[in-house]
Design a protein around this motif. Structure first.
Motif, mmCIF file in Angstrom:
data_model
loop_
_atom_site.group_PDB
_atom_site.id
_atom_site.type_symbol
_atom_site.label_atom_id
_atom_site.label_comp_id
_atom_site.label_asym_id
_atom_site.label_seq_id
_atom_site.Cartn_x
_atom_site.Cartn_y
_atom_site.Cartn_z
ATOM 1 N N GLY A 156 -22.199 17.939 7.147
ATOM 2 C CA GLY A 156 -21.088 17.023 7.829
ATOM 3 C C GLY A 156 -19.941 17.051 7.009
ATOM 4 N N MET A 157 -19.507 18.062 6.310
ATOM 5 C CA MET A 157 -18.224 18.200 5.409
ATOM 6 C C MET A 157 -16.957 19.004 6.422
ATOM 7 S SD MET A 157 -19.290 18.571 1.490
ATOM 8 C CE MET A 157 -17.717 17.831 0.874
ATOM 9 N N GLU A 158 -16.104 18.866 6.050
ATOM 10 C CA GLU A 158 -14.786 19.640 6.576
ATOM 11 C C GLU A 158 -14.901 20.998 5.522
ATOM 12 O OE1 GLU A 158 -10.058 19.686 6.551
ATOM 13 O OE2 GLU A 158 -10.910 17.936 7.396
ATOM 14 N N VAL A 159 -15.300 22.118 6.246
ATOM 15 C CA VAL A 159 -15.126 23.405 5.069
ATOM 16 C C VAL A 159 -14.177 24.483 5.343
ATOM 17 C CG1 VAL A 159 -16.800 25.308 4.423
ATOM 18 C CG2 VAL A 159 -18.070 22.971 5.179
ATOM 19 N N HIS A 160 -13.579 24.832 4.232
ATOM 20 C CA HIS A 160 -12.421 25.791 4.150
ATOM 21 C C HIS A 160 -12.949 26.739 3.088
ATOM 22 C CE1 HIS A 160 -9.293 22.967 5.479
ATOM 23 N NE2 HIS A 160 -9.928 22.237 5.201
ATOM 24 N N LEU A 169 -21.337 37.121 1.684
ATOM 25 C CA LEU A 169 -22.513 36.623 2.354
ATOM 26 C C LEU A 169 -23.042 35.130 1.606
ATOM 27 C CD1 LEU A 169 -25.051 36.451 4.127
ATOM 28 C CD2 LEU A 169 -26.104 37.723 2.437
ATOM 29 N N LEU A 170 -22.853 35.034 0.356
ATOM 30 C CA LEU A 170 -23.289 33.885 -0.219
ATOM 31 C C LEU A 170 -22.334 32.674 -0.194
ATOM 32 C CD1 LEU A 170 -25.370 33.052 -2.202
ATOM 33 C CD2 LEU A 170 -23.952 33.198 -4.113
ATOM 34 N N GLY A 171 -20.878 32.836 0.136
ATOM 35 C CA GLY A 171 -20.148 31.778 0.597
ATOM 36 C C GLY A 171 -20.254 31.453 1.969
ATOM 37 N N LEU A 172 -20.560 32.179 2.809
ATOM 38 C CA LEU A 172 -20.574 31.846 4.147
ATOM 39 C C LEU A 172 -21.491 31.022 4.488
ATOM 40 C CD1 LEU A 172 -19.309 35.199 5.958
ATOM 41 C CD2 LEU A 172 -18.082 33.117 5.285
ATOM 42 N N GLU A 173 -22.887 31.557 3.698
ATOM 43 C CA GLU A 173 -24.289 30.651 3.849
ATOM 44 C C GLU A 173 -23.859 29.118 3.121
ATOM 45 O OE1 GLU A 173 -26.864 31.203 5.315
ATOM 46 O OE2 GLU A 173 -26.827 33.331 5.840
ATOM 47 N N ALA A 174 -23.081 29.280 2.057
ATOM 48 C CA ALA A 174 -22.727 27.709 1.500
ATOM 49 C C ALA A 174 -21.915 26.919 2.472
ATOM 50 C CB ALA A 174 -22.195 28.079 0.037
ATOM 51 N N ALA A 175 -21.091 27.956 3.051
ATOM 52 C CA ALA A 175 -20.024 26.976 3.952
ATOM 53 C C ALA A 175 -20.742 26.508 5.379
ATOM 54 C CB ALA A 175 -19.251 28.075 4.425
ATOM 55 N N ARG A 176 -21.792 27.282 5.735
ATOM 56 C CA ARG A 176 -22.619 26.749 7.037
ATOM 57 C C ARG A 176 -23.338 25.677 6.560
ATOM 58 N NH1 ARG A 176 -22.553 26.178 12.074
ATOM 59 N NH2 ARG A 176 -23.068 24.077 11.540
ATOM 60 N N GLY A 232 -16.769 26.007 13.295
ATOM 61 C CA GLY A 232 -16.134 24.756 12.684
ATOM 62 C C GLY A 232 -15.558 25.254 11.214
ATOM 63 N N MET A 233 -15.613 26.353 10.503
ATOM 64 C CA MET A 233 -15.266 26.864 9.425
ATOM 65 C C MET A 233 -13.589 27.348 9.620
ATOM 66 S SD MET A 233 -18.176 29.393 7.681
ATOM 67 C CE MET A 233 -19.900 28.954 8.043
ATOM 68 N N ARG A 234 -13.107 27.052 8.330
ATOM 69 C CA ARG A 234 -11.561 27.164 8.060
ATOM 70 C C ARG A 234 -11.239 28.207 7.255
ATOM 71 N NH1 ARG A 234 -9.267 21.063 9.372
ATOM 72 N NH2 ARG A 234 -10.739 20.535 10.936
ATOM 73 N N PHE A 235 -10.407 29.015 7.506
ATOM 74 C CA PHE A 235 -10.416 30.249 6.381
ATOM 75 C C PHE A 235 -8.958 30.310 5.903
ATOM 76 C CE2 PHE A 235 -14.074 31.304 9.178
ATOM 77 C CZ PHE A 235 -14.896 31.618 8.417
ATOM 78 N N TRP A 236 -8.943 30.745 4.656
ATOM 79 C CA TRP A 236 -7.751 31.127 3.765
ATOM 80 C C TRP A 236 -7.869 32.459 3.136
ATOM 81 C CZ3 TRP A 236 -3.986 26.744 2.417
ATOM 82 C CH2 TRP A 236 -4.550 25.691 2.990
ATOM 83 N N MET A 237 -7.410 33.327 3.996
ATOM 84 C CA MET A 237 -7.508 34.990 3.509
ATOM 85 C C MET A 237 -6.574 35.332 2.670
ATOM 86 S SD MET A 237 -10.246 35.176 5.536
ATOM 87 C CE MET A 237 -10.727 37.037 5.149
ATOM 88 N N GLU A 238 -6.672 36.266 1.900
ATOM 89 C CA GLU A 238 -5.872 37.190 0.889
ATOM 90 C C GLU A 238 -5.328 36.092 0.102
ATOM 91 O OE1 GLU A 238 -3.855 40.801 2.354
ATOM 92 O OE2 GLU A 238 -4.150 39.725 4.198
ATOM 93 N N LYS A 239 -6.107 35.073 -0.554
ATOM 94 C CA LYS A 239 -5.496 34.018 -1.382
ATOM 95 C C LYS A 239 -6.334 34.145 -2.582
ATOM 96 C CE LYS A 239 -2.873 31.659 1.364
ATOM 97 N NZ LYS A 239 -1.679 31.048 0.796
ATOM 98 N N ARG A 288 -14.131 16.759 2.074
ATOM 99 C CA ARG A 288 -13.803 18.296 2.272
ATOM 100 C C ARG A 288 -14.120 19.126 1.218
ATOM 101 N NH1 ARG A 288 -7.452 19.486 2.828
ATOM 102 N NH2 ARG A 288 -7.558 20.214 5.007
ATOM 103 N N ALA A 289 -14.537 20.144 1.577
ATOM 104 C CA ALA A 289 -15.103 21.149 0.571
ATOM 105 C C ALA A 289 -14.263 22.722 0.656
ATOM 106 C CB ALA A 289 -16.588 21.681 0.820
ATOM 107 N N ALA A 290 -14.062 23.391 -0.157
ATOM 108 C CA ALA A 290 -13.530 24.518 -0.280
ATOM 109 C C ALA A 290 -14.555 25.394 -1.147
ATOM 110 C CB ALA A 290 -12.296 24.695 -1.045
ATOM 111 N N VAL A 291 -15.154 26.597 -0.491
ATOM 112 C CA VAL A 291 -15.798 27.401 -0.580
ATOM 113 C C VAL A 291 -15.077 28.741 -1.090
ATOM 114 C CG1 VAL A 291 -17.723 29.045 -0.383
ATOM 115 C CG2 VAL A 291 -17.611 26.751 0.694
#
Length: 678
Positions: free
Chosen positions: A168-172, A155-162, A201-208, A147-150
């Motif tokens: 094969g990781m679960e990405v938040h 842009l940089l964060g989304l590219e890392a998440a992709r 497959g990305m999961r998001f935690w907004m305004e955190k 499990r990874a949290a970005v």
């Protein structure tokens, strides 16, 4: 006369590009030394996400290899860090104890990942996403952790998440704003992007806002300031950059946020200059590649005593592909501007917004189709009257092809490298270029951020098709004829021939028996035409759901390789196969155009479907269109480069077109499709 010594601190894109310009303007004018703190030659940092995904090597993103430095007599010091400059003695002191002398010095130290003040930030399991070493750290972590949290929804964060998803990781993704890429997008386009990424497959935690990285010795998750927690094994920091200015500060060179420079990239110390992410011009530090290259060109002319206009700043813009989605953003899209144009197409998944200030175009956002990006950027630079938005060429249909036809030869296609439409067209004609990669190698167009690749492809197609009054250059099928593939197909469609020999005779073949190429091509085209003339009954939906197919039994332009990966955690070769299906958390990804042999090609993501049956139908329609439109002997990756990914998507994602292709597919063969792989 002694050759002047030029030293460059920094082996990144900005500094080396300046050296390239110097070498072009005045080869041999300097004895050059380049100091870099990484062990690699100059590479394209923008393409690091491809390395992270595991399907691209370091050599693939290398801009200038070691041979390039050697050929130009450049002394390259790698793994070295400059700590102080003696401006009086014109000496650079390195951490290793070495000293480098100079007559002229360029500071191109770039930037590092910004490290926020968060408790536990130095724990094991926390990494930035800024260089090749960071990629290697993340790839290694993905082999042991789940499990990874970005931290960072830019842009940089989304590219890392992709990239982490591909590993094969679960990405938040954790973002402190209410919507993604809030510096480049507006709420509407950001919401479209978020929905697309969630399907991937990305999961998001907004305004955190992250308050603490929890865990004893190693990171185990995040604690937010609202008291909520997110469990994660790997924490990736992608929240911005910090200019590397330590050597300037240690040497008495004026700095603010970055190293202060004037309109000629000069610092306050004679014979010392700065370019790139470490330079601050009129209160602005640029983190995009185009402004950095513009600065490098000005400085190269200053150092070679060539005439140059002063650098007056750049209009920040982004033309890129975020996880397979084309995005363009430039100028002011929020604040004291008015919305002059706003268009949304839910069926095609496209969005366009243009803003104005005092009647002049001030900013633009494009999502899903960025083909108008360079035109709008040109309007921004020229402060064009907003009335131009009311103009639309007769018969216009949109897309990169139309955008290219509407462009003048002097207009820029690749803003990063300053390459115009005319320059690309000339290179295609003079050097008989046939692919976007060849154009990139010759002109550098699309060689930096890659955002203009679709537009470059449209210029290529336009030139090869003779747009603008030119004569279409026909590539013959073989040496037995002067006719091209399309001409032969058209002739076969117009007349009936008893056999291939009769077709060769009546089409004026120079050899009655033909050759190994045309002896396969003509029967293939004849078979396709016969198929198309048959009356095909529409299949019932229930029958369609027994859909199964075997490409081994089909007549194809070229033998293809397929792959089906049923689980996203199991390794597969989907990305180097001609056609592929891959299970992902959001459903099934359909890929096309991979190639595992030389030249190695990464398959392109065609679409993501909710279930396997829909994915198989889309893939079947794609194979059928390949059968019908490819040239005999043309491999899928070459076919894809010729027709373009976007036109292919537009055809296959049209339900009516897809149904027609599937009907023709099942009428041609009733065999079972067997996918190899896991």
């Amino acid at each position: 006369m002694t050759t002047r010594k030029l030293a460059v601190i920094g082996n990144g894109m900005a500094g080396v590009r300046c050296v390239e310009e110097i070498d072009r303007l005045s080869p041999g004018a300097f004895e050059i030394t380049i100091i870099g703190d990484e062990p690699h030659p100059n590479y394209n940092r923008i393409m690091l996400s491809k390395v992270l995904q595991g399907d691209t090597s370091i050599s693939d993103i290398t801009i200038n290899d070691f041979a390039w430095y050697k050929k130009r007599g450049i002394r390259l010091l790698l793994g070295e860090k400059a700590v102080r400059i003696d401006a009086v003695g014109k000496s650079i002191y390195l951490e290793s104890g070495k000293t480098v002398l100079y007559d002229e010095l360029i500071l191109a130290t770039g930037s590092s990942a910004f490290v926020p003040s968060i408790s536990g930030i130095r724990k094991s399991g926390v990494t930035a996403f800024r260089n090749i070493k960071d990629c290697e750290t993340m790839i290694e972590a993905s082999e042991s952790y789940r499990r990874a949290a970005v931290i960072g929804g830019g842009l940089l964060g989304l590219e890392a998440a992709r990239g982490l998803l591909n590993l094969g990781m679960e990405v938040h993704v954790v973002h402190n704003a209410s919507y993604l890429m809030n510096r480049q997008l507006d709420a509407m386009s950001a919401d479209m992007l978020k929905r697309e990424l969630m399907q991937q497959g990305m999961r998001f935690w907004m305004e955190k806002r992250t308050e603490k990285i929890i865990g004893r010795k190693r990171a185990e998750g995040l604690l937010f300031n609202d008291g909520t927690k997110l469990v994660a094994d790997l924490i990736v920091l992608a929240v911005g950059i910090s200019p590397n200015i330590a050597v300037a500060v240690n040497s008495g060179i004026a700095t603010n946020r970055a190293i202060l420079v004037d309109d000629y990239m000069r610092t306050n110390v004679p014979h010392i200059y700065a370019v790139g992410e470490c330079a601050e011009h009129n209160g602005t530090v640029y983190g995009l590649v185009a402004p950095l290259y513009e600065q490098g060109k000005v400085l190269a002319k200053v150092l070679t005593n060539a005439d140059t206009v002063p650098y007056k700043g750049s209009i920040p813009y982004s033309m890129l592909k975020v996880s397979g989605v084309d995005v363009f953003s430039a100028g002011d899209i929020q604040g004291d501007v008015e919305v002059a144009l706003q268009q949304y197409n839910g069926l095609q998944g496209t969005y366009k917004k243009v803003t104005v200030r005092n009647g002049k175009i001030a900013g633009a956002v494009l999502y899903g189709d960025s083909s108008e990006g360079m035109k709008l950027l040109d309007c921004l630079k020229k402060k064009t009257d907003a009335k131009i938005l009311l103009e639309k060429p007769e018969g216009a249909s949109g897309g990169a092809d139309e955008a290219v036809v509407a462009m003048a030869d002097h207009q820029t296609v690749c803003s990063c490298n300053g390459v115009s439409k005319g320059a690309i067209a000339c290179a295609i004609q003079e050097d008989n270029l046939q692919t976007v990669e060849q154009i990139r190698d010759k002109t550098k167009a699309s060689g930096s951020c890659g955002g203009c690749k679709q537009l470059v492809g449209a210029v290529l197609a336009s030139v090869l098709a003779g747009a603008g009054g030119g004569t279409k250059k026909v590539v013959p099928i073989c040496g037995c004829t002067e006719l091209g593939h399309e001409e032969v197909k058209a002739e076969i469609a117009k007349r009936e021939y008893a056999n291939a020999a009769q077709a060769r005779e009546r089409l004026g073949w120079s050899k009655a028996d033909g050759c190994v190429v045309c002896r396969g091509a003509i029967p293939y085209y004849m078979g396709l035409i016969q198929e198309s003339k048959k009356t095909v009954s529409t299949l019932l939906d229930d029958e369609r759901k027994e859909l199964s197919w075997d490409t081994r039994e089909l007549k194809l332009p070229y033998p293809v390789q397929t792959e089906r990966s049923a689980h996203y955690l199991k390794p597969s070769d989907v990305l180097v196969r001609d056609f592929g299906l891959a299970a992902v958390p959001a459903g099934w990804e359909v890929y096309v155009g991979g190639h595992s042999e030389h030249p190695v090609k990464q398959a392109q993501l065609l679409a993501v479907e909710a279930d396997e049956e829909q994915a198989m139908q889309l893939a079947a329609a794609c194979v059928q269109w390949y059968r019908e439109s490819a040239y005999y002997g043309e491999r899928p990756w070459k076919w894809l480069e010729r027709i373009g990914l976007q036109p292919l998507r537009e055809k296959l994602l049209d339900r009516g077109e897809q149904e027609d292709l599937l009907s023709r597919w099942q009428a041609a063969e009733r065999a079972e499709m067997v996918w190899s792989g896991t």
